[in-house]
Design a protein around this motif. Structure first.
Motif, PDB file in Angstrom:
ATOM      1  N   ASN A  31       0.852  -1.182   0.000  1.00  0.00           N
ATOM      2  CA  ASN A  31       0.000   0.000   0.000  1.00  0.00           C
ATOM      3  C   ASN A  31       0.891   1.235   0.000  1.00  0.00           C
ATOM      4  OD1 ASN A  31      -1.521   2.301   1.352  1.00  0.00           O
ATOM      5  ND2 ASN A  31      -3.171   0.817   1.182  1.00  0.00           N
ATOM      6  N   ARG A 268      -3.496  -0.239  -4.467  1.00  0.00           N
ATOM      7  CA  ARG A 268      -3.693  -0.032  -3.025  1.00  0.00           C
ATOM      8  C   ARG A 268      -2.927   1.215  -2.603  1.00  0.00           C
ATOM      9  NH1 ARG A 268      -2.997  -5.405  -4.082  1.00  0.00           N
ATOM     10  NH2 ARG A 268      -4.795  -6.715  -3.540  1.00  0.00           N
ATOM     11  N   ASN A 288      -8.173   0.118  -3.085  1.00  0.00           N
ATOM     12  CA  ASN A 288      -7.729  -1.131  -2.459  1.00  0.00           C
ATOM     13  C   ASN A 288      -8.434  -2.290  -3.144  1.00  0.00           C
ATOM     14  OD1 ASN A 288      -7.022  -3.302  -0.870  1.00  0.00           O
ATOM     15  ND2 ASN A 288      -8.339  -2.720   0.848  1.00  0.00           N
TER      16      ASN A 288
END
Length: 366
Positions: A31, A268, A288
């Protein structure tokens, strides 16, 4: 305590343990958000995954009661470069380390997260595990290869019973595939009378709730793992305005005859540019997801592309040509991320208001 992150291809990243001292399996993803690690940890869409944060310093502002996006974290592991043991922020109530210990989630720090991220980008997401054990890598690789990918994540994170968040506005049924609290907050801020239902609720059960509109939430995993949800959407499509978010977007596409596919490493983060074709504007979005709608599969459907990712051209939004229904692959409620796309909730509620003027699906005729 020493810890290791072992990937299914045999790559080993050594580091130090924080959080729970145990080993845990999951799909290793990354992420790119610079802040919002608490929201990332508590996003149900990460169920079954070991999340790597690309931003190097994590935990520096601690954890607080108000920023959770679900009742508890669902990640299977957390990988960071530098873990801050002594956070400093006026909202801090708990350290990241104590949160992970509380929910039995292992973490590993002092890892070269840039190298790990480059590897995932080159070879795609893969299974992995975090362990504090000193057993041989070979024995863990056998376990990794024999451990199947999870297919029941939505059933684990969805609400088990119907509940309501009362309001004086239109009644919205929120189908919970692993919904973030942010979606409920956005609807509540607009005075909606929200009823949250489990992922396997039938179309007939939703009709009995007499909704004015339907929101399909985000959620983890492969949308094809919940065929009952696809059947439900087909049963209500065209009867009420519908708004799909993330997993809801993919399920909406499948219900309309399109197809989805697993992405190499997914999207993400809180900095993904998306173009809206109707206005020719670009929005920075929070995302995401590891699956996407296949554009070539739209040919024989009543769907058209409304938004596209600027970085790779993948579909980020769909609109139905005949019905009041649309969806986006990203998170308009953000948390974490920019609030550029919050207008989509207003657009949906405008659609609900217009639909109520034109048709009363509950009118009793003699």
């Amino acid at each position: 305590m020493q810890a290791r992150l072992i990937l299914e291809d045999g790559t080993v990243f050594e580091g130090k343990s924080f959080g729970a001292a145990k080993h845990s399996f999951g799909e290793v993803v990354f992420n790119t958000s610079m802040t919002g690690y608490q929201e990332v940890l508590s996003d149900p869409s990460y169920c079954g995954q070991i999340v790597t944060m690309t931003y190097p310093l994590i935990g520096n502002y601690g954890v607080n009661r108000d920023d959770f996006e679900s009742i508890r974290p669902f990640v299977h592991g957390f990988v960071v470069r530098e873990h801050c043991e002594v956070p400093s922020n006026f909202r801090n109530q708990q350290t990241l380390d104590s949160l992970l210990k509380e929910y039995e989630i292992p973490g590993i720090y002092d890892v070269d997260t840039r190298k790990l991220t480059r590897k995932i980008r080159q070879f795609g997401t893969m299974k992995g595990m975090i362990t504090t054990s000193s057993e041989s890598v070979e024995s863990f690789l056998e376990q990794l290869k024999s451990t199947p990918n999870m297919t029941n994540q939505i059933s684990l994170v969805s609400t088990k019973s119907v509940f309501s968040s009362p309001g004086r506005g239109p009644r919205i049924v929120l189908v919970d595939f692993g919904s973030k609290h942010g979606i409920l907050r956005e609807l509540a801020n607009r005075h909606c009378d929200v009823i949250v239902v489990p992922y396997n609720t039938t179309a007939a059960e939703i009709l009995r709730l007499r909704p004015d509109g339907i929101v399909l939430s985000n959620g983890p995993g492969d949308p094809k793992d919940v065929p009952e949800a696809i059947e439900m959407i087909q049963g209500i499509l065209g009867r009420f305005p519908l708004f799909g978010i993330c997993m809801g977007h993919q399920l909406f596409a499948l219900a309309c005859g399109a197809d989805t596919e697993k992405m190499k490493f997914g999207h993400r983060g809180g900095n993904h540019p998306v173009k809206e074709w109707a206005t020719n504007r670009t929005f920075i979005t929070s995302q995401n997801h590891g699956f996407a709608v296949k554009e070539e599969s739209l040919t024989e459907t009543d769907l058209e592309v409304s938004h596209s990712a600027v970085n790779d051209g993948t579909i980020e939004g769909l609109r139905h040509k005949k019905f009041d229904a649309f969806s986006v692959q990203y998170h308009p409620e953000a948390a974490p991320g920019p609030y550029d796309s919050g207008y989509l909730f207003d657009r949906f509620l405008d659609m609900v208001a217009e639909h109520k003027k034109e048709v009363n699906p509950y009118a009793i005729t003699r």
